[in-house]
Design a protein around this motif. Structure first.
Motif, PDB file in Angstrom:
ATOM      1  N   CYS A 143      69.907  15.636   2.276  1.00 57.05           N
ATOM      2  CA  CYS A 143      68.850  14.468   2.833  1.00 57.05           C
ATOM      3  C   CYS A 143      67.654  14.851   2.220  1.00 57.05           C
ATOM      4  O   CYS A 143      66.744  13.829   1.595  1.00 57.05           O
ATOM      5  CB  CYS A 143      68.675  14.444   4.432  1.00 57.05           C
ATOM      6  SG  CYS A 143      70.084  13.662   5.275  1.00 57.05           S
ATOM      7  N   GLY A 188      71.966  10.855  -0.212  1.00 57.78           N
ATOM      8  CA  GLY A 188      71.656  10.491   1.255  1.00 57.78           C
ATOM      9  C   GLY A 188      72.689  10.078   1.866  1.00 57.78           C
ATOM     10  O   GLY A 188      72.637  10.385   3.058  1.00 57.78           O
ATOM     11  N   VAL A 189      73.737   9.286   1.156  1.00 57.91           N
ATOM     12  CA  VAL A 189      74.836   8.681   1.895  1.00 57.91           C
ATOM     13  C   VAL A 189      75.641   9.917   2.608  1.00 57.91           C
ATOM     14  O   VAL A 189      76.058  10.139   3.650  1.00 57.91           O
ATOM     15  CB  VAL A 189      75.637   7.752   1.180  1.00 57.91           C
ATOM     16  CG1 VAL A 189      77.089   7.709   1.893  1.00 57.91           C
ATOM     17  CG2 VAL A 189      74.720   6.651   0.757  1.00 57.91           C
ATOM     18  N   VAL A 192      73.727  12.146   5.469  1.00 57.96           N
ATOM     19  CA  VAL A 192      73.655  11.529   6.805  1.00 57.96           C
ATOM     20  C   VAL A 192      75.124  11.498   7.262  1.00 57.96           C
ATOM     21  O   VAL A 192      75.296  11.832   8.479  1.00 57.96           O
ATOM     22  CB  VAL A 192      73.111  10.082   6.614  1.00 57.96           C
ATOM     23  CG1 VAL A 192      73.146   9.419   7.892  1.00 57.96           C
ATOM     24  CG2 VAL A 192      71.577  10.141   6.044  1.00 57.96           C
ATOM     25  N   LEU A 227      67.851  10.380   8.273  1.00 56.50           N
ATOM     26  CA  LEU A 227      67.739   9.397   7.660  1.00 56.50           C
ATOM     27  C   LEU A 227      66.238   8.720   7.705  1.00 56.50           C
ATOM     28  O   LEU A 227      65.650   8.287   6.950  1.00 56.50           O
ATOM     29  CB  LEU A 227      68.629   8.134   8.296  1.00 56.50           C
ATOM     30  CG  LEU A 227      68.576   6.722   7.603  1.00 56.50           C
ATOM     31  CD1 LEU A 227      68.752   6.663   6.072  1.00 56.50           C
ATOM     32  CD2 LEU A 227      69.424   5.846   8.529  1.00 56.50           C
TER      33      LEU A 227
END
Length: 409
Positions: A143, A188-189, A192, A227
Protein backbone atom coordinates in the motif's frame (compact mmCIF):
# COMPACT_ATOMS: atom_id res chain seq x y z
CA UNK A 1 -5.80 12.66 -8.97
CA UNK A 2 -7.21 10.12 -11.44
CA UNK A 3 -7.40 12.79 -14.17
CA UNK A 4 -3.69 13.49 -13.69
CA UNK A 5 -2.83 9.76 -13.76
CA UNK A 6 -4.81 9.34 -16.98
CA UNK A 7 -3.01 12.30 -18.53
CA UNK A 8 0.49 11.06 -17.78
CA UNK A 9 -0.54 7.59 -18.96
CA UNK A 10 -1.55 9.03 -22.32
CA UNK A 11 1.62 11.11 -22.34
CA UNK A 12 3.66 7.89 -22.22
CA UNK A 13 1.95 6.75 -25.41
CA UNK A 14 3.09 9.89 -27.23
CA UNK A 15 -0.15 11.86 -26.76
CA UNK A 16 -0.63 15.43 -25.54
CA UNK A 17 3.10 16.19 -25.68
CA UNK A 18 2.58 19.54 -27.39
CA UNK A 19 -0.16 20.84 -25.11
CA UNK A 20 0.64 23.90 -23.07
CA UNK A 21 1.03 23.72 -19.31
CA UNK A 22 -2.28 25.52 -18.83
CA UNK A 23 -4.03 23.03 -21.13
CA UNK A 24 -2.65 20.07 -19.22
CA UNK A 25 -3.34 21.60 -15.82
CA UNK A 26 -6.43 23.84 -15.76
CA UNK A 27 -5.67 24.84 -12.17
CA UNK A 28 -2.32 26.31 -13.25
CA UNK A 29 -2.78 29.96 -14.24
CA UNK A 30 0.44 31.92 -14.49
CA UNK A 31 -1.27 35.11 -15.58
CA UNK A 32 -3.40 35.30 -12.46
CA UNK A 33 -0.98 33.49 -10.15
CA UNK A 34 -3.99 31.55 -8.88
CA UNK A 35 -1.90 28.97 -7.03
CA UNK A 36 0.22 31.57 -5.28
CA UNK A 37 -2.37 33.44 -3.26
CA UNK A 38 -0.85 32.69 0.19
CA UNK A 39 2.32 34.56 -0.84
CA UNK A 40 2.71 38.29 -1.18
CA UNK A 41 2.32 39.94 -4.57
CA UNK A 42 6.05 40.52 -4.69
CA UNK A 43 6.70 36.81 -4.20
CA UNK A 44 4.07 35.83 -6.73
CA UNK A 45 5.59 38.09 -9.38
CA UNK A 46 8.93 36.31 -9.10
CA UNK A 47 7.34 33.03 -10.16
CA UNK A 48 6.78 34.32 -13.68
CA UNK A 49 10.48 35.01 -14.30
CA UNK A 50 12.29 32.75 -16.75
CA UNK A 51 14.90 30.25 -15.62
CA UNK A 52 17.49 31.65 -18.00
CA UNK A 53 18.96 33.75 -15.18
CA UNK A 54 21.20 32.10 -12.63
CA UNK A 55 19.99 32.05 -9.03
CA UNK A 56 22.49 33.21 -6.40
CA UNK A 57 22.70 31.20 -3.17
CA UNK A 58 20.17 32.16 -0.51
CA UNK A 59 20.68 31.92 3.21
CA UNK A 60 17.94 29.65 4.53
CA UNK A 61 18.10 31.35 7.91
CA UNK A 62 16.50 34.44 6.34
CA UNK A 63 12.82 34.90 5.65
CA UNK A 64 12.45 33.62 2.11
CA UNK A 65 9.83 36.27 1.36
CA UNK A 66 12.47 38.95 1.90
CA UNK A 67 14.92 37.54 -0.63
CA UNK A 68 12.55 35.73 -2.95
CA UNK A 69 12.86 38.16 -5.89
CA UNK A 70 16.38 36.84 -6.47
CA UNK A 71 15.06 33.30 -6.82
CA UNK A 72 13.99 32.24 -10.29
CA UNK A 73 11.22 29.70 -10.50
CA UNK A 74 10.72 27.56 -13.58
CA UNK A 75 7.62 26.29 -15.24
CA UNK A 76 6.66 22.62 -14.82
CA UNK A 77 7.21 22.28 -18.55
CA UNK A 78 10.96 22.78 -17.94
CA UNK A 79 11.07 19.35 -16.32
CA UNK A 80 13.05 16.74 -18.23
CA UNK A 81 9.93 14.61 -18.68
CA UNK A 82 8.78 17.04 -21.38
CA UNK A 83 12.14 17.01 -23.15
CA UNK A 84 11.81 13.37 -24.14
CA UNK A 85 10.84 13.10 -27.80
CA UNK A 86 8.94 9.85 -27.54
CA UNK A 87 8.25 8.35 -24.11
CA UNK A 88 6.75 5.25 -25.70
CA UNK A 89 10.23 4.24 -26.92
CA UNK A 90 11.96 4.27 -23.54
CA UNK A 91 14.08 1.13 -23.22
CA UNK A 92 15.36 -0.04 -19.83
CA UNK A 93 17.15 -3.31 -19.18
CA UNK A 94 15.11 -5.77 -17.12
CA UNK A 95 17.62 -6.08 -14.29
CA UNK A 96 17.30 -2.36 -13.54
CA UNK A 97 13.59 -2.55 -12.76
CA UNK A 98 13.93 -3.72 -9.12
CA UNK A 99 15.97 -0.62 -8.31
CA UNK A 100 13.53 1.57 -10.25
CA UNK A 101 10.58 0.07 -8.37
CA UNK A 102 12.36 0.69 -5.07
CA UNK A 103 12.89 4.33 -6.01
CA UNK A 104 9.28 4.76 -7.09
CA UNK A 105 8.21 3.24 -3.77
CA UNK A 106 10.56 5.49 -1.78
CA UNK A 107 11.94 2.37 -0.10
CA UNK A 108 13.34 4.25 2.90
CA UNK A 109 9.92 5.76 3.65
CA UNK A 110 8.15 2.47 2.98
CA UNK A 111 10.52 0.69 5.37
CA UNK A 112 9.70 3.25 8.05
CA UNK A 113 5.96 2.81 7.44
CA UNK A 114 6.32 -0.96 7.79
CA UNK A 115 8.26 -0.56 11.04
CA UNK A 116 5.57 1.67 12.57
CA UNK A 117 2.83 -0.75 11.50
CA UNK A 118 4.76 -3.66 13.03
CA UNK A 119 5.23 -1.65 16.22
CA UNK A 120 1.47 -1.11 16.38
CA UNK A 121 0.94 -4.86 15.98
CA UNK A 122 3.44 -5.70 18.73
CA UNK A 123 1.77 -3.27 21.14
CA UNK A 124 -1.63 -4.95 20.80
CA UNK A 125 -2.67 -7.10 23.80
CA UNK A 126 -3.02 -10.32 21.81
CA UNK A 127 -1.03 -13.49 21.19
CA UNK A 128 1.51 -12.99 18.41
CA UNK A 129 0.37 -14.66 15.17
CA UNK A 130 3.16 -15.04 12.61
CA UNK A 131 0.86 -15.46 9.60
CA UNK A 132 -1.27 -12.41 10.39
CA UNK A 133 1.87 -10.41 11.13
CA UNK A 134 3.37 -11.41 7.76
CA UNK A 135 0.23 -10.54 5.78
CA UNK A 136 -0.14 -7.24 7.64
CA UNK A 137 3.47 -6.28 6.93
CA UNK A 138 3.39 -7.25 3.25
CA UNK A 139 0.02 -5.54 2.72
CA UNK A 140 1.19 -2.34 4.42
CA UNK A 141 4.42 -2.29 2.39
CA UNK A 142 2.55 -2.67 -0.91
CA UNK A 143 0.00 0.00 0.00
CA UNK A 144 2.89 2.35 0.77
CA UNK A 145 4.52 1.47 -2.56
CA UNK A 146 1.31 2.33 -4.39
CA UNK A 147 0.81 5.64 -2.60
CA UNK A 148 4.39 6.79 -3.13
CA UNK A 149 4.34 5.83 -6.81
CA UNK A 150 1.08 7.69 -7.44
CA UNK A 151 2.69 10.66 -5.70
CA UNK A 152 5.63 10.66 -8.13
CA UNK A 153 3.36 10.21 -11.15
CA UNK A 154 1.32 13.26 -10.17
CA UNK A 155 4.32 15.42 -9.27
CA UNK A 156 6.71 14.43 -12.05
CA UNK A 157 6.73 17.90 -13.65
CA UNK A 158 7.49 19.58 -10.34
CA UNK A 159 10.07 17.00 -9.24
CA UNK A 160 12.14 17.98 -12.26
CA UNK A 161 12.50 21.49 -10.85
CA UNK A 162 13.90 20.43 -7.46
CA UNK A 163 17.44 19.35 -6.68
CA UNK A 164 16.18 16.78 -4.18
CA UNK A 165 13.92 14.97 -6.66
CA UNK A 166 15.36 15.70 -10.11
CA UNK A 167 16.98 12.24 -10.36
CA UNK A 168 13.80 10.23 -9.84
CA UNK A 169 13.03 7.63 -12.55
CA UNK A 170 10.06 9.42 -14.09
CA UNK A 171 11.90 12.73 -14.23
CA UNK A 172 14.88 11.11 -15.96
CA UNK A 173 12.51 9.24 -18.32
CA UNK A 174 13.99 5.82 -17.57
CA UNK A 175 10.49 4.41 -17.08
CA UNK A 176 7.24 5.45 -18.75
CA UNK A 177 4.41 7.00 -16.72
CA UNK A 178 2.14 4.21 -17.97
CA UNK A 179 4.53 1.57 -16.62
CA UNK A 180 4.71 3.40 -13.28
CA UNK A 181 0.92 3.62 -13.16
CA UNK A 182 0.61 -0.12 -13.76
CA UNK A 183 3.10 -0.77 -10.95
CA UNK A 184 1.19 1.53 -8.57
CA UNK A 185 -2.19 -0.03 -9.37
CA UNK A 186 -0.80 -3.57 -9.05
CA UNK A 187 0.84 -2.79 -5.71
CA UNK A 188 -2.34 -1.20 -4.38
CA UNK A 189 -4.60 -4.07 -5.46
CA UNK A 190 -2.30 -6.79 -4.11
CA UNK A 191 -1.61 -4.82 -0.91
CA UNK A 192 -5.27 -4.27 -0.05
CA UNK A 193 -5.99 -7.89 -1.00
CA UNK A 194 -3.33 -9.11 1.44
CA UNK A 195 -5.00 -7.12 4.19
CA UNK A 196 -8.49 -8.39 3.35
CA UNK A 197 -7.61 -11.91 2.19
CA UNK A 198 -8.14 -13.75 5.48
CA UNK A 199 -11.55 -12.29 6.26
CA UNK A 200 -12.82 -12.96 2.73
CA UNK A 201 -11.68 -16.60 2.79
CA UNK A 202 -13.10 -17.23 6.27
CA UNK A 203 -16.49 -15.79 5.35
CA UNK A 204 -16.87 -17.37 1.93
CA UNK A 205 -14.98 -20.68 1.86
CA UNK A 206 -14.21 -21.70 5.44
CA UNK A 207 -17.30 -23.94 5.67
CA UNK A 208 -16.26 -25.73 2.45
CA UNK A 209 -12.48 -26.09 2.80
CA UNK A 210 -11.26 -26.81 6.30
CA UNK A 211 -7.56 -26.13 5.76
CA UNK A 212 -5.54 -24.14 8.24
CA UNK A 213 -3.64 -22.43 5.45
CA UNK A 214 -6.74 -20.46 4.53
CA UNK A 215 -7.10 -19.15 8.06
CA UNK A 216 -4.62 -16.36 7.38
CA UNK A 217 -4.68 -12.75 6.28
CA UNK A 218 -5.87 -9.79 8.29
CA UNK A 219 -9.34 -8.20 8.26
CA UNK A 220 -11.57 -5.78 6.43
CA UNK A 221 -10.96 -2.89 8.82
CA UNK A 222 -7.22 -2.96 8.20
CA UNK A 223 -7.78 -3.26 4.44
CA UNK A 224 -10.08 -0.23 4.53
CA UNK A 225 -7.44 1.78 6.40
CA UNK A 226 -4.81 0.77 3.84
CA UNK A 227 -7.00 1.82 0.91
CA UNK A 228 -7.98 5.06 2.65
CA UNK A 229 -4.33 5.91 3.23
CA UNK A 230 -3.52 5.49 -0.48
CA UNK A 231 -6.38 7.80 -1.44
CA UNK A 232 -5.54 10.33 1.28
CA UNK A 233 -1.86 10.48 0.34
CA UNK A 234 -2.25 10.55 -3.46
CA UNK A 235 -5.64 12.22 -3.77
CA UNK A 236 -5.62 14.87 -1.03
CA UNK A 237 -2.16 15.46 0.40
CA UNK A 238 -0.25 15.45 -2.91
CA UNK A 239 -2.34 18.10 -4.76
CA UNK A 240 -2.71 20.15 -1.57
CA UNK A 241 1.07 20.63 -1.39
CA UNK A 242 0.85 23.19 -4.21
CA UNK A 243 -2.24 24.95 -2.92
CA UNK A 244 -2.03 25.50 0.83
CA UNK A 245 0.49 25.18 3.63
CA UNK A 246 -2.07 23.12 5.59
CA UNK A 247 -0.90 20.12 3.56
CA UNK A 248 1.49 19.12 6.37
CA UNK A 249 -1.45 18.45 8.68
CA UNK A 250 -3.05 16.18 6.06
CA UNK A 251 0.27 14.42 5.49
CA UNK A 252 0.68 13.83 9.21
CA UNK A 253 -2.61 11.94 9.29
CA UNK A 254 -1.23 9.68 6.55
CA UNK A 255 1.85 8.98 8.67
CA UNK A 256 -0.23 8.24 11.76
CA UNK A 257 -2.43 5.57 10.16
CA UNK A 258 0.13 2.68 9.76
CA UNK A 259 0.45 1.97 13.51
CA UNK A 260 -3.35 1.94 13.72
CA UNK A 261 -3.31 -0.61 10.89
CA UNK A 262 -0.90 -2.75 12.88
CA UNK A 263 -3.16 -2.58 15.93
CA UNK A 264 -6.33 -3.42 13.99
CA UNK A 265 -4.52 -6.27 12.23
CA UNK A 266 -3.92 -7.85 15.64
CA UNK A 267 -7.18 -7.01 17.41
CA UNK A 268 -9.68 -6.39 14.62
CA UNK A 269 -10.97 -3.29 16.42
CA UNK A 270 -10.08 0.29 17.28
CA UNK A 271 -9.25 0.92 20.95
CA UNK A 272 -7.67 3.76 22.90
CA UNK A 273 -4.31 2.04 22.79
CA UNK A 274 -4.27 2.19 18.99
CA UNK A 275 -4.09 5.98 19.07
CA UNK A 276 -1.13 6.37 21.43
CA UNK A 277 1.61 5.45 18.97
CA UNK A 278 -0.44 7.01 16.16
CA UNK A 279 -0.67 10.26 18.14
CA UNK A 280 3.07 10.21 18.78
CA UNK A 281 3.76 9.73 15.07
CA UNK A 282 1.31 12.50 14.16
CA UNK A 283 2.91 15.08 16.46
CA UNK A 284 6.45 13.94 15.68
CA UNK A 285 6.09 14.72 11.97
CA UNK A 286 5.82 18.47 12.57
CA UNK A 287 9.25 19.13 14.14
CA UNK A 288 10.73 16.47 11.86
CA UNK A 289 9.36 17.75 8.55
CA UNK A 290 9.52 21.46 9.31
CA UNK A 291 13.18 21.10 10.26
CA UNK A 292 13.77 19.45 6.87
CA UNK A 293 11.66 21.97 4.95
CA UNK A 294 13.43 24.87 6.69
CA UNK A 295 16.75 23.73 5.26
CA UNK A 296 15.25 23.20 1.79
CA UNK A 297 13.09 26.29 1.48
CA UNK A 298 14.69 27.29 -1.81
CA UNK A 299 14.15 23.84 -3.29
CA UNK A 300 10.48 23.77 -2.31
CA UNK A 301 10.04 27.25 -3.75
CA UNK A 302 11.47 26.13 -7.09
CA UNK A 303 9.01 23.24 -7.15
CA UNK A 304 6.14 25.65 -6.34
CA UNK A 305 5.20 23.82 -3.14
CA UNK A 306 3.34 25.76 -0.49
CA UNK A 307 5.10 24.95 2.76
CA UNK A 308 4.65 26.76 6.05
CA UNK A 309 8.38 27.64 6.38
CA UNK A 310 8.11 29.56 3.07
CA UNK A 311 5.15 31.78 3.86
CA UNK A 312 5.01 31.77 7.68
CA UNK A 313 8.51 31.18 9.11
CA UNK A 314 7.63 32.42 12.60
CA UNK A 315 4.53 30.21 12.77
CA UNK A 316 6.71 27.26 11.75
CA UNK A 317 8.80 27.67 14.89
CA UNK A 318 5.70 27.85 17.09
CA UNK A 319 4.23 24.70 15.54
CA UNK A 320 7.49 22.76 16.00
CA UNK A 321 7.72 23.67 19.70
CA UNK A 322 4.01 23.07 20.29
CA UNK A 323 4.03 19.57 18.88
CA UNK A 324 7.26 18.71 20.69
CA UNK A 325 5.47 19.64 23.90
CA UNK A 326 2.49 17.52 22.84
CA UNK A 327 4.83 14.53 22.49
CA UNK A 328 5.74 14.90 26.16
CA UNK A 329 2.06 14.86 27.05
CA UNK A 330 1.38 11.74 24.96
CA UNK A 331 4.25 9.93 26.67
CA UNK A 332 2.65 10.72 30.03
CA UNK A 333 -0.77 9.61 28.78
CA UNK A 334 0.42 6.22 27.49
CA UNK A 335 0.36 4.46 30.91
CA UNK A 336 -3.17 5.75 31.55
CA UNK A 337 -4.48 3.74 28.59
CA UNK A 338 -2.80 0.56 29.83
CA UNK A 339 -0.74 0.25 26.68
CA UNK A 340 2.49 0.83 28.65
CA UNK A 341 3.60 1.03 32.25
CA UNK A 342 5.09 4.05 33.99
CA UNK A 343 8.50 2.66 33.11
CA UNK A 344 7.91 3.95 29.59
CA UNK A 345 7.65 7.48 30.92
CA UNK A 346 11.09 7.12 32.48
CA UNK A 347 12.55 5.53 29.33
CA UNK A 348 11.18 8.23 27.03
CA UNK A 349 11.91 11.20 29.33
CA UNK A 350 15.52 11.80 28.14
CA UNK A 351 14.48 11.76 24.50
CA UNK A 352 11.50 14.05 25.12
CA UNK A 353 13.82 16.46 26.91
CA UNK A 354 16.32 16.31 24.04
CA UNK A 355 13.68 16.97 21.39
CA UNK A 356 12.17 19.79 23.41
CA UNK A 357 15.59 21.39 23.86
CA UNK A 358 16.38 21.27 20.14
CA UNK A 359 12.92 22.63 19.28
CA UNK A 360 13.42 25.60 21.61
CA UNK A 361 16.86 26.27 20.10
CA UNK A 362 15.31 26.16 16.63
CA UNK A 363 12.63 28.58 17.80
CA UNK A 364 15.22 31.02 19.16
CA UNK A 365 17.83 30.87 16.38
CA UNK A 366 15.81 29.88 13.31
CA UNK A 367 18.84 29.08 11.15
CA UNK A 368 19.96 26.10 9.09
CA UNK A 369 22.24 24.80 11.84
CA UNK A 370 19.49 24.61 14.48
CA UNK A 371 17.10 23.09 11.91
CA UNK A 372 19.67 20.42 11.04
CA UNK A 373 20.16 19.51 14.69
CA UNK A 374 16.40 19.30 15.25
CA UNK A 375 16.02 17.08 12.20
CA UNK A 376 18.71 14.64 13.35
CA UNK A 377 17.29 14.63 16.86
CA UNK A 378 13.82 13.77 15.53
CA UNK A 379 15.19 10.72 13.72
CA UNK A 380 16.78 9.33 16.88
CA UNK A 381 13.68 10.28 18.87
CA UNK A 382 11.12 8.27 16.93
CA UNK A 383 13.34 5.17 16.82
CA UNK A 384 14.12 5.35 20.53
CA UNK A 385 10.55 6.04 21.68
CA UNK A 386 9.08 3.28 19.47
CA UNK A 387 11.64 0.81 20.77
CA UNK A 388 11.03 1.92 24.37
CA UNK A 389 7.28 1.42 23.95
CA UNK A 390 7.65 -2.10 22.55
CA UNK A 391 10.31 -2.96 25.16
CA UNK A 392 8.04 -1.82 27.97
CA UNK A 393 5.03 -3.67 26.55
CA UNK A 394 6.68 -6.98 25.70
CA UNK A 395 9.44 -7.23 28.32
CA UNK A 396 8.98 -4.98 31.33
CA UNK A 397 5.21 -5.41 31.72
CA UNK A 398 5.46 -9.19 31.26
CA UNK A 399 8.26 -9.37 33.83
CA UNK A 400 6.17 -7.36 36.31
CA UNK A 401 3.16 -9.59 35.75
CA UNK A 402 5.23 -12.74 36.22
CA UNK A 403 6.81 -11.33 39.41
CA UNK A 404 3.37 -10.52 40.85
CA UNK A 405 2.06 -13.99 40.09
CA UNK A 406 5.04 -15.64 41.77
CA UNK A 407 4.81 -13.53 44.90
CA UNK A 408 1.03 -13.71 45.21
CA UNK A 409 0.98 -17.52 45.25
Amino acid sequence: MFWKVAQVGLLSCGKFQKLSVVARFPCWNHSQNAVLQPFSSRVAASYSQKRSQKSPPIDNSQDVTAVFPTLNIGSPADSSIFKSKDLSKIETRWYKYPKIYMTLSKWYLTLFVAMTADAGYCLAPVVFDQQVFLFATVGTVLCSCAANTFNQIIEVEYDGLMDRTKNRPLVRSIITPLHATMFAVSSGVVGVSCLYYGEYINKRYRHIIDIHYFDVGVNGLTAALGLANILLYAGIYTPMKRRHWFNTWAGSIVGAIPPIMGWTAATGSLDAGAFILAGILYCWQFPHFFALAWRRKNDYARGNYHMLPLSHPQATKHVAVGHSLALCGLSLAAPLTGITSWAFVALSAPFNAWLMTESIKFHRKGNSSSASKLYKCSLYYILAVSFAMVLDRKVIMKAKKKWKEEHSS
